[in-house]
Write a protein that holds these residues in place. Structure first.
Motif, PDB file in Angstrom:
ATOM      1  N   ILE A  78       0.785  -1.236   0.000  1.00  0.00           N
ATOM      2  CA  ILE A  78       0.000   0.000   0.000  1.00  0.00           C
ATOM      3  C   ILE A  78       0.816   1.284   0.000  1.00  0.00           C
ATOM      4  N   VAL A  79       2.073   1.239   0.449  1.00  0.00           N
ATOM      5  CA  VAL A  79       2.800   2.492   0.658  1.00  0.00           C
ATOM      6  C   VAL A  79       3.035   3.239  -0.645  1.00  0.00           C
ATOM      7  N   ASP A  80       3.383   2.550  -1.720  1.00  0.00           N
ATOM      8  CA  ASP A  80       3.639   3.244  -2.975  1.00  0.00           C
ATOM      9  C   ASP A  80       2.354   3.787  -3.598  1.00  0.00           C
ATOM     10  N   ARG A  81       1.208   3.244  -3.212  1.00  0.00           N
ATOM     11  CA  ARG A  81      -0.069   3.777  -3.684  1.00  0.00           C
ATOM     12  C   ARG A  81      -0.433   5.055  -2.929  1.00  0.00           C
ATOM     13  N   LEU A  82      -0.205   5.057  -1.633  1.00  0.00           N
ATOM     14  CA  LEU A  82      -0.578   6.204  -0.812  1.00  0.00           C
ATOM     15  C   LEU A  82       0.490   7.283  -0.781  1.00  0.00           C
ATOM     16  N   GLY A  83       1.754   6.897  -0.960  1.00  0.00           N
ATOM     17  CA  GLY A  83       2.869   7.809  -0.740  1.00  0.00           C
ATOM     18  C   GLY A  83       3.407   7.621   0.663  1.00  0.00           C
ATOM     19  N   ARG A  84       4.697   7.865   0.825  1.00  0.00           N
ATOM     20  CA  ARG A  84       5.313   7.558   2.124  1.00  0.00           C
ATOM     21  C   ARG A  84       4.845   8.488   3.234  1.00  0.00           C
ATOM     22  N   ARG A  85       4.673   9.788   2.933  1.00  0.00           N
ATOM     23  CA  ARG A  85       4.240  10.700   3.988  1.00  0.00           C
ATOM     24  C   ARG A  85       2.816  10.383   4.437  1.00  0.00           C
ATOM     25  N   ARG A  86       1.936  10.134   3.496  1.00  0.00           N
ATOM     26  CA  ARG A  86       0.558   9.790   3.872  1.00  0.00           C
ATOM     27  C   ARG A  86       0.511   8.466   4.620  1.00  0.00           C
ATOM     28  N   SER A  87       1.368   7.538   4.244  1.00  0.00           N
ATOM     29  CA  SER A  87       1.400   6.248   4.938  1.00  0.00           C
ATOM     30  C   SER A  87       1.874   6.420   6.384  1.00  0.00           C
ATOM     31  N   ILE A  88       2.895   7.270   6.581  1.00  0.00           N
ATOM     32  CA  ILE A  88       3.358   7.538   7.943  1.00  0.00           C
ATOM     33  C   ILE A  88       2.228   8.138   8.773  1.00  0.00           C
ATOM     34  N   MET A  89       1.484   9.075   8.185  1.00  0.00           N
ATOM     35  CA  MET A  89       0.357   9.680   8.898  1.00  0.00           C
ATOM     36  C   MET A  89      -0.721   8.645   9.212  1.00  0.00           C
ATOM     37  N   MET A  90      -0.987   7.758   8.263  1.00  0.00           N
ATOM     38  CA  MET A  90      -2.008   6.736   8.479  1.00  0.00           C
ATOM     39  C   MET A  90      -1.601   5.776   9.588  1.00  0.00           C
ATOM     40  N   PHE A  91      -0.364   5.265   9.540  1.00  0.00           N
ATOM     41  CA  PHE A  91       0.070   4.311  10.559  1.00  0.00           C
ATOM     42  C   PHE A  91       0.261   4.997  11.912  1.00  0.00           C
ATOM     43  N   GLY A  92       0.642   6.280  11.911  1.00  0.00           N
ATOM     44  CA  GLY A  92       0.714   7.013  13.163  1.00  0.00           C
ATOM     45  C   GLY A  92      -0.649   7.154  13.805  1.00  0.00           C
ATOM     46  N   THR A  93      -1.672   7.454  12.970  1.00  0.00           N
ATOM     47  CA  THR A  93      -3.037   7.567  13.484  1.00  0.00           C
ATOM     48  C   THR A  93      -3.541   6.231  14.015  1.00  0.00           C
ATOM     49  N   LEU A  94      -3.330   5.160  13.253  1.00  0.00           N
ATOM     50  CA  LEU A  94      -3.779   3.832  13.687  1.00  0.00           C
ATOM     51  C   LEU A  94      -3.056   3.397  14.961  1.00  0.00           C
ATOM     52  N   SER A  95      -1.757   3.694  15.066  1.00  0.00           N
ATOM     53  CA  SER A  95      -1.019   3.347  16.282  1.00  0.00           C
ATOM     54  C   SER A  95      -1.598   4.072  17.486  1.00  0.00           C
ATOM     55  N   ALA A  96      -1.929   5.361  17.307  1.00  0.00           N
ATOM     56  CA  ALA A  96      -2.517   6.128  18.404  1.00  0.00           C
ATOM     57  C   ALA A  96      -3.874   5.566  18.806  1.00  0.00           C
ATOM     58  N   GLY A 119      12.908  29.328   2.867  1.00  0.00           N
ATOM     59  CA  GLY A 119      11.478  29.102   2.689  1.00  0.00           C
ATOM     60  C   GLY A 119      11.151  27.894   1.863  1.00  0.00           C
ATOM     61  N   THR A 120      12.074  27.399   1.072  1.00  0.00           N
ATOM     62  CA  THR A 120      11.779  26.241   0.247  1.00  0.00           C
ATOM     63  C   THR A 120      12.180  24.937   0.902  1.00  0.00           C
ATOM     64  N   ALA A 121      12.750  25.012   2.088  1.00  0.00           N
ATOM     65  CA  ALA A 121      13.250  23.791   2.720  1.00  0.00           C
ATOM     66  C   ALA A 121      12.192  23.041   3.499  1.00  0.00           C
ATOM     67  N   TRP A 122      10.978  23.643   3.600  1.00  0.00           N
ATOM     68  CA  TRP A 122       9.964  23.018   4.468  1.00  0.00           C
ATOM     69  C   TRP A 122       8.605  23.221   3.830  1.00  0.00           C
ATOM     70  N   GLN A 123       8.247  22.323   2.933  1.00  0.00           N
ATOM     71  CA  GLN A 123       6.978  22.438   2.231  1.00  0.00           C
ATOM     72  C   GLN A 123       6.211  21.132   2.354  1.00  0.00           C
ATOM     73  N   PRO A 124       4.877  21.185   2.275  1.00  0.00           N
ATOM     74  CA  PRO A 124       4.101  19.929   2.275  1.00  0.00           C
ATOM     75  C   PRO A 124       4.564  19.028   1.143  1.00  0.00           C
ATOM     76  N   ASP A 125       4.650  17.758   1.439  1.00  0.00           N
ATOM     77  CA  ASP A 125       5.158  16.780   0.472  1.00  0.00           C
ATOM     78  C   ASP A 125       4.087  16.464  -0.547  1.00  0.00           C
ATOM     79  N   ALA A 126       4.278  16.965  -1.753  1.00  0.00           N
ATOM     80  CA  ALA A 126       3.238  16.803  -2.765  1.00  0.00           C
ATOM     81  C   ALA A 126       3.357  15.500  -3.518  1.00  0.00           C
ATOM     82  N   ARG A 127       4.573  14.921  -3.586  1.00  0.00           N
ATOM     83  CA  ARG A 127       4.714  13.741  -4.450  1.00  0.00           C
ATOM     84  C   ARG A 127       5.629  12.688  -3.915  1.00  0.00           C
ATOM     85  N   ASP A 128       6.024  12.822  -2.627  1.00  0.00           N
ATOM     86  CA  ASP A 128       6.901  11.833  -2.021  1.00  0.00           C
ATOM     87  C   ASP A 128       8.126  11.602  -2.858  1.00  0.00           C
TER      88      ASP A 128
END
Length: 493
Positions: free
Chosen positions: A320-338, A484-493
């Motif tokens: 599933i990770v390559d379908r969701l992207g790594r950042r979204r997957s981290i957020m998903m597993f972090g939420t489920l762990s919590a 300013g460019t060093a910290w942006q939302p991850d658009a494409r992993d």
């Protein structure tokens, strides 16, 4: 005139081939034996206590030395990998803990064994950093999540097999047999990995363009891509006047410079959370069961069933990770762990204890795999291993003190206190990742790449961006781009 081979872009554009599959197998074998040797402590220490070879105090020192060695090894790997190359660091760390494991099997006293274990743990801590870094540098981004999941499976199998093999080997050949198996296995993996090439991204970042091109052509052939298939956008030339030889060495203080500091902090938060959460959940699970009224035998049985989630979680990542992207997957597993950490203390029925515990361990293992595997992506080639190594060093130093924190929570608030504190950590890191996610795309890394890190800075006419203007960071290292460019939302992993 030097040739700029665009190693990163060419590696990223390759289809998965024979080279990638062999790389993951060999890296995975190193991770397996690293995890095997790291987790053999439980059975080994119990056996040594029973035979009088050790005492409770010496056992505690053995564990503390192990944690300290892992922390030192993580820092050592970052320096070694960035200074002398990924391939050298890769082999050195595995040989270090493999040879010392064999020496440990011959230890005449517990004091000697503890000293050997400390040195051995340096190699083990280094191997964790290097294995994840190798996946980051060689596997194309679109398939990287799958292979990080496979690496997590190897690690989970190492943990599981250490317990299973110890159950058979220790009664038959004593605790020394476990060190022999771990050492022999590590040296076999070292021998199999002897022909692995150096990272062409690192070679290019050090100004060794001819070597980088030779390695790239070998990888392209094994991936079914001929040199004629490499387009003009992928092979360009250095501008006239480019200097020969090695690129400038970037000091570690670059991690705390304005363009990079927020990436470093996010890597630290992510690493500390994934390591502490994994330790608190998996290391204390049998104690939690006993506290809930189970006998020790039942507790260990429940624990064995639930710990299979340590393999199941990374297996899910593969799909599933390559379908969701790594950042979204981290957020998903972090939420489920919590969520499942919050639910776990309320479970009392045996079936629910196993089911919820299994899912909790699986999500925690997935978060651990992606947390450790993704942080090297936060940094450009010139200091990628030191960035990832520094994050793991801080996380493993935290583990040295974590037993005291968990014990205080457990004594003061019981199982609820420990689990809910872990749940809160996952909530915080998930929110931080959602609000201020790190952009790991190549364009974002160009903005913080030091001068001479040619892998991440396109220079040819076919590239999407013009060369970036040089500026001096607060550390004195030459950095590109604005903060300013060093910290942006991850658009494409």
């Amino acid at each position: 005139m030097n040739t700029h081979v665009n190693a990163g872009q060419r590696l990223d554009s390759l289809p998965i081939g024979k080279f990638h599959r062999r790389l993951v197998l060999l890296v995975g074998l190193g991770m397996f034996f690293d995890s095997f040797d790291n987790t053999l402590s439980a059975g080994v220490l119990a056996s040594m206590l029973d035979t009088g070879f050790s005492t409770l105090e010496l056992n505690s020192l053995f564990l503390s030395i192990t944690f300290a060695g892992l922390a030192i090894g993580a820092a050592f790997a970052g320096w070694l990998g960035d200074r002398f190359g990924r391939g050298f660091a890769f082999q050195f760390s595995l040989a270090l803990f493999g040879v010392l494991a064999l020496c440990a099997a011959l230890a005449p006293s517990m004091e000697v064994l503890i000293a050997l274990r400390g040195l051995m743990s340096i190699g083990m801590g280094a191997e964790y950093v290097i294995c994840y870094g190798m996946i980051t540098e060689f596997i194309p981004p679109g398939r990287r999540g799958r292979y990080l999941g496979l690496l997590g499976i190897f690690a989970g199998l190492g943990v599981s097999m250490s317990s299973l093999i110890g159950w058979v080997v220790i009664p038959a050949w004593s605790w020394r047999g476990m060190f022999v198996l771990g050492g022999v296995g590590a040296m076999i993996a070292w021998w199999m990995r002897r022909d692995m090439p150096e990272s062409p991204q690192w070679l290019e970042s050090r100004g060794r363009y001819d070597e980088a091109e030779a390695v790239l052509q070998r990888i392209e052939r094994e991936s079914g891509v001929s040199s004629q298939d490499v387009g003009p956008a992928q092979v360009a030339h250095q501008p006239a006047g480019a200097t020969d030889g090695k690129a400038e060495w970037v000091p570690i203080t670059v991690l705390f410079s304005r363009p990079v500091i927020r990436r470093t902090l996010m890597a630290l938060i992510l690493t500390v959370t994934c390591l502490f959460g994994s330790y608190a959940v998996t290391g204390w699970m049998p104690t939690f069961f006993v506290e809930q009224g189970m006998d020790v035998s039942t507790s260990l049985g429940f624990n064995a069933a639930i710990m299979s989630g340590y393999v199941a979680g990374p297996l899910l990542c593969v799909f599933i990770v390559d379908r969701l992207g790594r950042r979204r997957s981290i957020m998903m597993f972090g939420t489920l762990s919590a969520v499942f950490a919050g639910l776990y203390p309320f479970m009392s029925e045996p079936a629910l204890v196993i089911a919820v515990g299994f899912v909790l361990v699986g999500t925690v293992a997935s978060f651990l795999t992606l947390g450790l595997g993704t942080t090297p992506e936060f940094f450009p080639t010139a200091f990628r291993f030191r960035g990832g190594g520094f994050a793991q060093t801080v996380g493993r130093i935290g583990l040295i003190f974590s037993p005291f924190a968990v014990l205080w929570l457990f004594s003061s608030y019981g199982v609820f206190g420990v689990i809910l504190a872990v749940s809160g950590m996952y909530v915080i890191v998930t929110l931080l990742n959602a609000v201020a996610g790190v952009d790991t795309s190549r364009e974002a890394l160009e903005q913080i790449a030091p001068e001479g890190d040619t892998n991440d800075v396109p220079t040819g006419p076919g590239d999407a961006h013009a060369p970036l203007r040089k500026s001096e960071s607060s550390s004195g290292a030459a950095l590109s781009g604005s903060p300013g460019t060093a910290w942006q939302p991850d658009a494409r992993d």
